[in-house]
Design an enzyme around this catalytic site. Structure first.
Site, PDB file in Angstrom:
ATOM      1  N   CYS A  12      35.807 -29.641 -21.975  1.00 18.30           N
ATOM      2  CA  CYS A  12      35.642 -29.281 -21.342  1.00 18.30           C
ATOM      3  C   CYS A  12      35.397 -27.489 -20.602  1.00 18.30           C
ATOM      4  CB  CYS A  12      37.570 -29.052 -21.274  1.00 18.30           C
ATOM      5  SG  CYS A  12      38.351 -27.942 -21.987  1.00 18.30           S
ATOM      6  N   HIS A  73      43.897 -21.607 -25.666  1.00 16.68           N
ATOM      7  CA  HIS A  73      45.220 -21.840 -25.194  1.00 16.68           C
ATOM      8  C   HIS A  73      46.236 -20.751 -24.678  1.00 16.68           C
ATOM      9  CE1 HIS A  73      44.753 -25.339 -26.836  1.00 16.68           C
ATOM     10  NE2 HIS A  73      44.653 -25.817 -28.231  1.00 16.68           N
ATOM     11  N   GLU A 125      49.619 -22.990 -26.430  1.00 20.36           N
ATOM     12  CA  GLU A 125      49.648 -23.185 -24.926  1.00 20.36           C
ATOM     13  C   GLU A 125      51.836 -22.976 -24.521  1.00 20.36           C
ATOM     14  OE1 GLU A 125      47.736 -26.050 -22.378  1.00 20.36           O
ATOM     15  OE2 GLU A 125      48.507 -25.185 -21.045  1.00 20.36           O
ATOM     16  N   SER A 257      37.307 -30.813 -27.026  1.00 22.43           N
ATOM     17  CA  SER A 257      36.652 -29.581 -28.146  1.00 22.43           C
ATOM     18  C   SER A 257      35.023 -30.428 -28.995  1.00 22.43           C
ATOM     19  CB  SER A 257      38.013 -29.281 -29.440  1.00 22.43           C
ATOM     20  OG  SER A 257      38.477 -30.943 -29.074  1.00 22.43           O
TER      21      SER A 257
HETATM   22  S1  SF4 Z   1      40.818 -25.780 -21.963  1.00 25.16           S
HETATM   23 FE1  SF4 Z   1      43.098 -26.801 -21.715  1.00 25.16          FE
HETATM   24  S2  SF4 Z   1      43.377 -26.247 -19.278  1.00 25.16           S
HETATM   25 FE2  SF4 Z   1      41.423 -25.878 -19.401  1.00 25.16          FE
HETATM   26  S3  SF4 Z   1      39.844 -26.867 -18.654  1.00 25.16           S
HETATM   27 FE3  SF4 Z   1      40.525 -27.330 -20.671  1.00 25.16          FE
HETATM   28  S4  SF4 Z   1      42.076 -29.017 -20.781  1.00 25.16           S
HETATM   29 FE4  SF4 Z   1      42.082 -28.143 -19.023  1.00 25.16          FE
END
Ligand code: SF4
Length: 275
Positions: A12, A73, A125, A257
């Site tokens: 992500c 986090h 988090e 991840s």
């Molecule tokens: S680290 Fe968490 S909050 Fe940030 S983009 Fe990835 S899933 Fe979304």
């Protein structure tokens, strides 16, 4: 055989950003470098980073110098303060979405609201947002055991579902006269879940790639296995060619991840089957 990778599979935005910052620091700055817990829940990436000098530690005991890297986090303010007191340099890779949730939590508490965090109590988090007085709720029914407060402020762990957040907010109305809430949710995870569900409906085999400890990958696997044959693997070498016999569509999905190179390796191995 067709091989389809679910849209949005892999890193992500927040994880990608954290890794870029860390790789740059490892390449350019002087160590030692530490993270409290693995930078991301992927052993292959953690191994790679450890070879470049990043050490995973459980606490700051005995750490007297070097750089502490804050994971995407985030970390509780008290831990950051302790690290600074010890003279450690701080590199903060907290995801901006997590930062926003932390800021909203702080803002509500400073304005006198009883803070409620919708999330998993033990998750780093949530720990990074919580104070001694805040209340953490996972499910709407838990509101029933809660006392009433004159003002309640509510935020969410970024990976919560909007539905669960709304369910808790609705129940909290019975516990206060004044309710203020921020749906501090990031859509990256729910988007991945939607595209995995869509692909699992048409595929006759799903391979879900990601760390065994990655909650997000495990969730994608659960979604997949409800709809079709599915296997959770960490790397291409775990593929058993017997799984692929007579399959017309093989779907691949990966948690937030999981690096692209691991996804590509899996796709290559599946495509190479029978060649
Ligand atoms: S680290 Fe968490 S909050 Fe940030 S983009 Fe990835 S899933 Fe979304």
């Amino acid at each position: 055989m067709r091989v389809i990778v679910a849209r949005g599979s892999g890193f992500c935005f927040g994880v990608k950003r954290a890794l870029e910052i860390v790789e740059k620091a490892l390449g350019e700055e002087k160590g030692p470098f530490y993270t409290l817990g693995p930078l991301i829940h992927n052993p292959q990436v953690v191994d790679r980073l450890s070879r470049k000098g990043l050490k995973v530690i459980d606490n700051l005991k005995g750490i007297k110098e070097g750089t502490l890297i804050i994971r995407s986090h985030g970390l509780p303010t008290a831990t950051i303060e302790l690290a600074k007191k010890k003279g450690l340099k701080i590199i903060d890779t907290t995801c901006p979405y997590v930062k926003r949730a932390q800021e909203k939590a702080k803002e509500l508490e400073s304005k006198g609201y009883q803070l409620v965090i919708v999330g998993d109590r033990g998750h780093p988090e949530v720990k990074s947002m919580a104070s001694e007085k805040s209340i953490v709720l996972q499910r709407p029914f838990q509101v029933e055991k809660m006392e009433s407060y004159s003002r309640i402020g509510v935020v969410a762990q970024t990976t919560q579902s909007l539905e669960n957040f709304k369910g808790i907010v609705k129940k909290l109305r019975s516990r206060t006269k004044e309710l203020k809430g921020y749906a501090t949710i990031c859509n990256a995870v729910s988007r991945q879940q939607r595209s995995t569900r869509k692909l699992a409906r048409e595929a006759d085999l799903m391979l879900v790639v990601g760390g065994r400890d990655s909650a997000n990958t495990k969730r994608l696997f659960q979604i997949s296995e409800r709809l079709t044959n599915a296997h959770h693997i960490e790397k291409a070498s775990e593929i058993d060619f017997r799984w692929l016999g007579n399959k017309k569509i093989v779907g691949i999905s990966a948690g937030a991840s999981t690096p692209k190179w691991l996804i590509d390796e899996v796709a290559r191995k599946v495509k190479g089957y029978g060649n």
